[in-house]
Design a protein around this motif. Structure first.
Motif, short mmCIF file in Angstrom:
data_model
loop_
_atom_site.label_atom_id
_atom_site.label_comp_id
_atom_site.label_asym_id
_atom_site.label_seq_id
_atom_site.Cartn_x
_atom_site.Cartn_y
_atom_site.Cartn_z
N SER A 248 0.88 -1.17 0.25
CA SER A 248 0.13 0.10 0.12
C SER A 248 0.87 1.15 -0.07
O SER A 248 0.34 2.25 -0.22
CB SER A 248 -0.98 0.07 1.46
OG SER A 248 -0.06 0.01 2.45
N GLY A 249 2.27 1.24 0.46
CA GLY A 249 2.75 2.28 0.68
C GLY A 249 2.90 2.93 2.08
O GLY A 249 3.03 4.04 2.44
N ALA A 250 2.41 2.18 3.05
CA ALA A 250 2.43 2.47 4.60
C ALA A 250 4.00 2.24 4.79
O ALA A 250 4.82 1.66 4.12
CB ALA A 250 1.47 1.65 5.18
N ASN A 251 4.00 2.43 6.18
CA ASN A 251 5.42 2.00 7.08
C ASN A 251 5.13 0.68 7.27
O ASN A 251 4.34 0.28 7.80
CB ASN A 251 5.42 3.08 8.11
CG ASN A 251 5.80 4.59 7.74
OD1 ASN A 251 6.64 4.86 7.30
ND2 ASN A 251 4.67 5.34 8.01
N TYR A 252 6.30 0.05 7.17
CA TYR A 252 6.52 -1.35 7.53
C TYR A 252 7.71 -1.60 8.56
O TYR A 252 8.67 -0.63 8.89
CB TYR A 252 6.74 -2.20 6.36
CG TYR A 252 7.98 -1.54 5.46
CD1 TYR A 252 9.09 -1.63 5.48
CD2 TYR A 252 7.52 -0.77 4.18
CE1 TYR A 252 10.25 -1.26 4.86
CE2 TYR A 252 8.29 -0.39 3.30
CZ TYR A 252 9.54 -0.69 3.60
OH TYR A 252 10.57 -0.25 2.77
N GLY A 253 7.63 -2.62 9.14
CA GLY A 253 8.81 -3.09 9.93
C GLY A 253 9.13 -2.24 11.14
O GLY A 253 8.17 -1.52 11.94
N PRO A 254 10.28 -1.83 11.39
CA PRO A 254 10.62 -0.88 12.64
C PRO A 254 10.17 0.45 12.32
O PRO A 254 10.28 1.30 13.27
CB PRO A 254 12.03 -0.78 12.53
CG PRO A 254 12.49 -1.19 11.26
CD PRO A 254 11.50 -2.39 10.79
#
Lengths: 355, 355
Positions: A248-254
């Motif tokens: 989606s283009g969101a933030n991922y992981g840390p």
């Protein structure tokens, strides 16, 4: 003990006072309180002050222009415009359901959102359409991958709701960590020990200290350790992260922004807000719905009647405990822990709303 | 040590001698040997004689007319006509991929099939199309739901393959049991103890005896016990069963036909054969593929570089161990256990094929 109506009224007033449009305030309240009804106390009104603080910190947009930024007949990517996940998520799920009506299934990945309450609520929206519903979301990094000391993943839940006929629906709603953070919070409040296998120390060692996360510890993936399959829990959690955020283009992981306002957002963000992923599959895109639901009844009855280990009451179908809890709390009311009551009272004062 | 080419030649000849059309024999061999390459020895040539015995028992149709029996633009239900799962599964996955090309995603539920080898092979077929691939299957009941003494579910694997750019793809391929049956078979052969948490006794008690299944014991779901989240492993395994079989019209739960020919098929079957479920999601139905793959590279690099617990080598990305093993075995050859060698030799005699 508070009645559902009483908490609904109060919560809705708080959202209205934050500036949410009336239909958004109502929707957010419905989603939030579904957690209290189902007994997932960590995700219900106990979180209301958290949403308020995030809003005060300018991290929640109460008048989001939620929009589709990319789509195909069976897919969409939705930008939640920084809105409450409690509002963005059901709207995105509606898009998945509409697409499933058109081409058989619909899949929606969401960026630029916030905490969406309980995953089960969104998955269950598909049921009245004779569809299978799925919902997942990433979340603040608290879980260490197998062999790592670092918190890299959220408790990233997966919910799957499947319609039946005579039988109540099958509703799985599970964190991909050994234990969700909410369970840990309960132990922290009561100052009780956690079972070995839920948490590790900052260096990756065994611990039963529920406060270990404050000292750099981490939650463990489902499976707890490599021998018992923690690499599987880690992989499932990673899939949730990728579907929700890399698609989606969101933030991922840390980089996933924390739910709590006192923790700073990471630097050099790789995307927008947190991410969710929703799916709807029309049952009769595979098989006549009546056939499917008759076999689901048989599936559920067969598993419910399986032989039981001595000392245990019954083999449960995913969704059973939450359904029983909902019936009980709608009748007898919803109990709140004292700190939650105090929290709501101070919110009431802030907004001039009576609990 | 056998070369890939040597085992390929031999296995293909066996399938040809069973009467498989040439392209099916080649395809089945490719799928089966992928397991040996990836180090999932339990699902490779070690199973060849099992397929032969099922065919001899009349339970496998070597000339199946695989057909779509129900479809929508984004979905299909496939009847495998009793064919080898090794042939039915990749054909069904091709349908999912074609549909994903048309409407963004494709989802295919399959009935009337047999064991399909390793799930990862089928999921990975999506990668060259810049698609995310998913594959799951139900299997002979060996796993007890939480609180049950009864074997109701297979080790029901889930595979998810995600393309990247510079980095090799992310490939999760996991049994939803604490340990796959193949791991147990290794301990049985070596007469070694199993870790507590993999198996339970006939009455649901703790055991480390790897032979316990012969005495009515059962494998445990991922999570092993309720405190550690076995209800989550059970729920995931149930989802695989429902998507693979209740959606398609295959047998589910305790009715799934056994892989071994010496065990009878259950009475009053609820469907046809075993079931699979496949999905393909075109990445650019959500986001330009180049963006997605650049972020997947970042995801993979970030997790690979996460801090490591002292004494461990590295944080692994799902698919790393299998990729390393494939490179090694393509070069050095594939080792076979002595009983497997003997098994293949006797197959060779039966069909007049040289190993």
């Amino acid at each position: 003990m508070y009645s559902y109506q009483q908490l609904f009224q109060f919560t809705q007033e708080v959202f209205l006072n934050m500036g949410c449009p009336p239909e958004d305030a109502q929707l957010a309240t419905e989603v939030l309180l579904e957690a209290d009804l189902r007994g997932v106390d960590s995700h219900g009104v106990a979180r209301l002050s958290g949403y308020v603080r995030l809003w005060e910190a300018g991290r929640i947009n109460v008048k989001p222009a939620i929009k589709i930024i990319h789509e195909r007949p069976g897919t969409a990517t939705v930008d939640g415009d920084g809105g409450l996940g409690l509002v963005v998520a059901p709207r995105a799920m509606d898009i998945a359901i509409a697409k499933a009506g058109n081409v058989g299934t619909g899949w929606v990945s969401v960026c630029n959102s916030n905490h969406f309450g309980i995953a089960g609520y969104h998955a269950m929206k598909a049921l009245v359409h004779d569809m299978i519903g799925m919902a997942m979301t990433n979340a603040s990094p608290l879980v260490a991958p197998t062999f790592s000391t670092q918190r890299m993943l959220g408790t990233n839940p997966i919910a799957v709701a499947v319609p039946a006929n005579r039988q109540p629906p099958f509703v799985a709603d599970l964190a991909t960590a050994a234990a969700a953070n909410g369970k840990l919070e309960i132990l922290q409040r009561k100052n009780k020990k956690a079972p070995i296998g839920w948490i590790q120390t900052a260096s990756g060692g065994r611990t039963s200290n529920p406060h270990e996360l404050k000292d750099g510890g981490a939650l463990l993936p489902l499976g707890s350790n490599k021998t018992m399959g923690s690499h599987k829990g880690y992989a499932l959690s990673a899939v949730v992260d990728i579907f929700s955020a890399v698609l989606s283009g969101a933030n991922y992981g840390p980089w996933v922004p924390p739910f709590v306002s006192f923790l700073p957002v990471a630097e050099n963000l790789v995307g927008k807000g947190i991410g969710h992923f929703f799916g709807a599959m029309s049952v009769d895109a595979f098989r006549p719905a009546e056939d499917f639901k008759a076999h689901m009844d048989n599936w559920i009855e067969t598993f419910r009647n399986a032989d039981v280990v001595k000392g245990k009451k019954a083999v449960l179908i995913p969704g059973d405990p939450e359904r029983i809890m909902t019936a009980k709390r709608l009748k007898a009311g919803i109990p709140l822990l004292e700190p939650v009551e105090r929290d709501l009272e101070s919110l009431g004062k802030k907004f001039g709303v009576q609990l």
